[in-house]
Design a protein around this motif. Sequence first.
Motif, mmCIF file in Angstrom:
data_model
loop_
_atom_site.group_PDB
_atom_site.id
_atom_site.type_symbol
_atom_site.label_atom_id
_atom_site.label_comp_id
_atom_site.label_asym_id
_atom_site.label_seq_id
_atom_site.Cartn_x
_atom_site.Cartn_y
_atom_site.Cartn_z
ATOM 1 N N SER A 46 0.840 -1.192 0.000
ATOM 2 C CA SER A 46 0.000 0.000 0.000
ATOM 3 C C SER A 46 0.875 1.243 0.000
ATOM 4 O O SER A 46 2.037 1.212 0.421
ATOM 5 C CB SER A 46 -0.945 -0.005 1.207
ATOM 6 N N THR B 260 -5.432 1.273 5.077
ATOM 7 C CA THR B 260 -4.291 1.563 5.941
ATOM 8 C C THR B 260 -4.338 0.789 7.254
ATOM 9 O O THR B 260 -3.302 0.366 7.780
ATOM 10 C CB THR B 260 -4.227 3.073 6.228
ATOM 11 N N ALA C 125 -6.552 13.235 6.399
ATOM 12 C CA ALA C 125 -5.820 11.987 6.177
ATOM 13 C C ALA C 125 -4.347 12.146 6.518
ATOM 14 O O ALA C 125 -3.741 11.284 7.175
ATOM 15 C CB ALA C 125 -5.982 11.537 4.725
ATOM 16 N N THR D 285 0.989 9.794 2.324
ATOM 17 C CA THR D 285 -0.457 9.712 2.129
ATOM 18 C C THR D 285 -0.801 10.022 0.685
ATOM 19 O O THR D 285 -0.300 11.015 0.134
ATOM 20 C CB THR D 285 -1.178 10.722 3.043
ATOM 21 N N TYR E 15 -9.505 5.006 2.362
ATOM 22 C CA TYR E 15 -8.082 5.040 2.693
ATOM 23 C C TYR E 15 -7.825 4.430 4.072
ATOM 24 O O TYR E 15 -6.883 3.645 4.251
ATOM 25 C CB TYR E 15 -7.574 6.483 2.652
ATOM 26 N N GLN F 161 -13.776 8.902 0.372
ATOM 27 C CA GLN F 161 -12.417 8.536 -0.027
ATOM 28 C C GLN F 161 -11.511 8.399 1.189
ATOM 29 O O GLN F 161 -10.641 7.522 1.224
ATOM 30 C CB GLN F 161 -11.866 9.592 -0.997
ATOM 31 N N ILE G 184 -7.249 12.603 -1.854
ATOM 32 C CA ILE G 184 -8.373 12.366 -0.951
ATOM 33 C C ILE G 184 -9.174 13.666 -0.834
ATOM 34 O O ILE G 184 -8.728 14.622 -0.183
ATOM 35 C CB ILE G 184 -7.884 11.876 0.428
#
Length: 603
Positions: free
Chosen positions: A320, A383, A437, A366, A379, A375, A370
């Motif tokens: 990721s 994560t 985020a 990140t 995420y 969204q 986003i």
Amino acid sequence: MLFSFLTLVAAATAAPSAYNSQPYSSVAKRQSSASSSLQVDLGYSVYQGHTNSTANLNVFQGIRFAAAPIGNLRFQAPRAPTTNRSATISANSYAPQCPQSPSSHPPPVTPVNQTGSSEDCLFLNVWSPSNGTNLPVLVWIHGGGYGQGNGRQDLTAIINTNGNSFVGVSIQYRLGAFGFLSSDEVFRKGAVNAGLLDQHLALQWVQEYIHLFNGDPTRVTIAGESAGGGSVMLQDMAYGGSLGTQLFINTIAASPYLPMQYGYKDWVPSQSYYAFATAAGCPPSMPYLPTNGTPIFECLVSKNTSTLMNASATVSQEGSYGTWAFLPVTDGVFVQDLPSRQLGRGQVNGLNILSGNNANEGYYFTPQNIKTEDQLVQYLRVTFPLLSNNDIAKILYYYPSTNASVDPNTPFFATSGNMGATALNESSDGTGQQQRADNIYAETTFVCPSYWLAEAYSNNRNGGQGYKLQFSIPPSEHGGDVAGYFDYPGQYYSVDFTTAFQRIWGNFITTSNPAISNAVANGVSTNNVSINAASSFPPYSIYSPNQLDLNTTCPIITTLGGIEYCNSSTAVNQFSLVNAYTWEGGRGTRCDFWRALGELVPE
């Protein structure tokens, strides 16, 4: 009785070897009396350094501290070097770096330039003041996500800025799959967390030999940034925090990197192990080992270096966004628990810590796309795969924001930290859901570990203290502080700021107290001796969560990629003492929340 018997059998077949407190005892005996300030006899080898006459430092580069981790020593705990006294070894250039494995990013996987990399990479470097004796010691552990970086950080500037008052050491450790491969099979046949064990052996080398370089082994400070700061944290926790001051008395953890820390045979490290094995040509294609078959571990040991380099670099790029595939794990021996739990119990090595973070740690890690709360939730699910929908709802509660889409015309700006907009929704890098985020990742991965470390050392059982700071010069992204304590004053940040920052480190290294004089804190060019917060710098505690905020004015702003940078040579220091708990809209409360979720993150 049956339980006791089975426990003994398990220990005999699976547990790593017992702790060796004197790994150099068989090779450390000096055989020559010809040592000088530039020629040092380590017993196993003799090294010839060189003098930096401008800096008044004797420099030794590329000193071996461990046997080459190749052949049957691949994926094993490091061992003391074998004896090589056939000739004096020149220590005038850096040794090869360890193989590099970059972080994941959007496809495709890109080739990695491994020029100058080698499995035989366990070397260190020493900077020793020419006229010093019995000086404190700084040991630098580099960062890079446990997959990148090397020990080539030049420590000359920070030593000079502090009047050549301490010895500097920088070390290397195995990276990527070479240093952090983990599974049940690796645990039984080799060593998980091998890279951390490399660091530990280097610290034992310092205890054994640093007196030959004018250093005092009883006054060692270990320091690191990012994964180097995370490494410092895990050395603080090593063996359950039972080592006391055997290896160091002080630690400096800058932006300590705490990724998901799984158990050594949990599904995530095991998945990375099998992906690596497949990429290296040792696929787990059989349900069980056939007659005359080769186990995966032995197959990996038999492969050539380039095959494993490519496999490690490839797998590391396939996860990721912004993560690395091979990371420290809880092994029950060296790393006995999650940091959120062990640090909460105050079980640490050493006496004192100076821990810090930057204002905007999350930007580089990140995805920068986003824009809506949906969204953001997607995420978060990727994560934090162990969290339930209820857990994610709690994150949204602790990180409140409007669920409207981000307005692309909204300006970015640095927050003050204690009034107005906060890092929850605003920074030099982003706003709205994107900043939400960025800040979530920043706090759980870098910021909160720095809080937990300060708390762990606060009035600790060994009689030490914790000190806390934040680097806030805009945009104060991850890694932006490094130039402040390693560049020459005025090279990037102003002379006044760099001198003050390096003196904070230097005073902590030499006196265990980071406070600096008013004249230095206000700026050596200003002749201003009025009271400055950095001249007192009180310890951090739960009842008085003191944090020194390091910032400057921004008379000149440079814009790169839409982000404003403040690096003016005429900037004026702005240092202030703030409440770390209420900082940025209640950061202390959010770190308590992440500690409560520690087992599920896991961290």
